[in-house]
Design a protein around this motif. Structure first.
Motif, short mmCIF file in Angstrom:
data_model
loop_
_atom_site.label_atom_id
_atom_site.label_comp_id
_atom_site.label_asym_id
_atom_site.label_seq_id
_atom_site.Cartn_x
_atom_site.Cartn_y
_atom_site.Cartn_z
N SER A 82 0.70 -1.25 0.02
CA SER A 82 0.03 0.23 0.25
C SER A 82 0.75 1.15 0.07
N PHE A 83 2.07 1.27 0.40
CA PHE A 83 2.79 2.15 0.41
C PHE A 83 3.07 3.14 -0.95
N LYS A 84 2.58 2.44 -1.98
CA LYS A 84 2.63 3.10 -3.34
C LYS A 84 1.80 4.25 -3.19
N HIS A 85 0.76 4.13 -2.46
CA HIS A 85 -0.44 4.89 -2.45
C HIS A 85 -0.18 6.08 -1.26
N ALA A 86 0.94 5.99 -0.74
CA ALA A 86 1.28 6.91 0.48
C ALA A 86 2.27 7.84 0.52
N ARG A 87 2.36 8.82 1.31
CA ARG A 87 3.53 9.63 1.64
C ARG A 87 4.13 9.30 2.75
N THR A 88 5.42 9.89 2.75
CA THR A 88 6.40 9.76 4.05
C THR A 88 5.84 10.50 4.89
N PRO A 89 6.46 10.05 6.19
CA PRO A 89 6.42 11.08 7.51
C PRO A 89 6.82 12.47 7.38
N ALA A 90 7.50 12.70 6.59
CA ALA A 90 8.25 14.13 6.25
C ALA A 90 7.12 15.20 6.19
N ILE A 91 6.13 14.72 5.55
CA ILE A 91 4.99 15.95 5.23
C ILE A 91 4.39 16.19 6.93
N MET A 92 4.15 15.26 7.66
CA MET A 92 3.72 15.40 8.97
C MET A 92 4.77 16.19 9.64
N ALA A 93 6.03 15.88 9.74
CA ALA A 93 6.90 16.52 10.44
C ALA A 93 7.13 18.07 9.94
N ASP A 94 6.92 18.17 8.59
CA ASP A 94 7.03 19.66 8.24
C ASP A 94 5.90 20.56 8.73
N ALA A 95 4.59 19.86 8.52
CA ALA A 95 3.33 20.60 8.94
C ALA A 95 3.57 20.68 10.65
N ALA A 96 4.06 19.83 11.01
CA ALA A 96 4.28 20.04 12.79
C ALA A 96 5.09 21.24 13.23
N HIS A 97 6.23 21.34 12.19
CA HIS A 97 7.24 22.43 12.43
C HIS A 97 6.62 23.82 12.29
#
Length: 274
Positions: free
Chosen positions: A210-225
């Motif tokens: 399913s990862f081919k349909h996913a984003r990496t955790p980096a987007i959540m980290a940048d948003a949290a930042h």
């Protein structure tokens, strides 16, 4: 927008999104408290509080690894006091620890519901309550990893026990933002627009397909930042989506967040996202 010199207390930070938030803040030169249960390696999931502490130091931050069970009231209070003494204050609490079981009322074991309630809803209340004396001094932040309050019946029909515990977190966000406003404390929630590729998701689903349909955790980290960099309660009481807050901060390109950049596969919306 820098977290240099700020102290973040992050629960469940030994892997996944919590780890990524820690490393993003570390690149600014922040102090990171890695508060999680994982002191010993898991046979199927990578990361411990000590391995992440080493990564934080290598990224340019300062680290304090604390083994903490967020269900334990005494342990939580002791960990926050130790973090405050070690770094001279606490600027942000990130309630990232979570438990999930996508099962309906008919089949959920009560002990599993109790676990989700204790780690999802109750721990947010406990950790926020214990952190409040320190956050009052810093006019700091509480960030809960919880979803928008989407009342469409599809999010209740199959796994309402989990939904209830996650929505409880979001309702605490709204309540604490008002309750703590006199102290200058900002309280927000953050949730991903799409599935996030983490080892925990792989473990739940049994494969990385399913990862081919996913984003990496980096987007959540940048948003949290972006959220934790805001000041003077300019951002509070919101149930934010990662892509939404990044767009508000001028980000217009998201392709590099894909687990498989350049893929034509459709991204899969996360739970509670229509």
């Amino acid at each position: 927008m820098s977290l240099q010199g700020k102290t973040l207390f992050i629960t469940g930070a030994s892997r996944g999104i919590g780890r990524e938030i820690a490393l993003r803040a570390a690149r600014d030169g922040a102090n990171i408290v890695i508060a999680a249960k994982s002191a010993e390696p898991h046979p199927k999931l990578p990361g411990t509080i000590y391995s992440v502490a080493e990564e934080v130091e290598n990224a340019g931050g300062k680290a304090l690894a604390l083994q903490v069970d967020v269900r334990d009231e005494v342990a939580v209070h002791q960990a926050l006091a130790q973090a405050n003494e070690h770094f001279g204050g606490i600027d942000a609490l990130v309630n990232n620890a979570g438990a999930i079981k996508l099962t309906g009322v008919q089949h959920i074991e009560l002990k599993r519901f109790d676990l989700m309630h204790q780690i999802n809803t109750r721990a947010v209340l406990l950790c926020s309550q214990a952190a409040q004396p320190y956050l009052k001094k810093s006019a700091g932040h509480i960030l809960n990893l919880s979803p928008p309050l989407n009342l469409a019946t599809q999010w209740f029909a199959q796994y309402s026990p989990y939904t209830v515990t996650k929505y409880g977190m979001s309702m605490l966000t709204l309540g604490m933002s008002e309750e703590f406003k006199h102290y200058g404390i900002s309280v927000n929630s953050l949730w991903p627009q799409t599935m996030i590729a983490t080892a925990a998701i792989e473990f739940q689903l049994g494969s990385r397909e399913s990862f081919k349909h996913a984003r990496t955790p980096a987007i959540m980290a940048d948003a949290a930042h972006a959220i934790l960099s805001s000041a003077n309660r300019s951002l509070t009481g919101r149930l934010l989506i990662d892509e939404e807050i990044l767009r508000e901060n001028g980000v217009t390109e998201f392709e590099h967040y894909r687990f498989a950049p350049g893929s034509s596969d459709t991204l899969m919306p996360d739970l509670f996202i229509d």
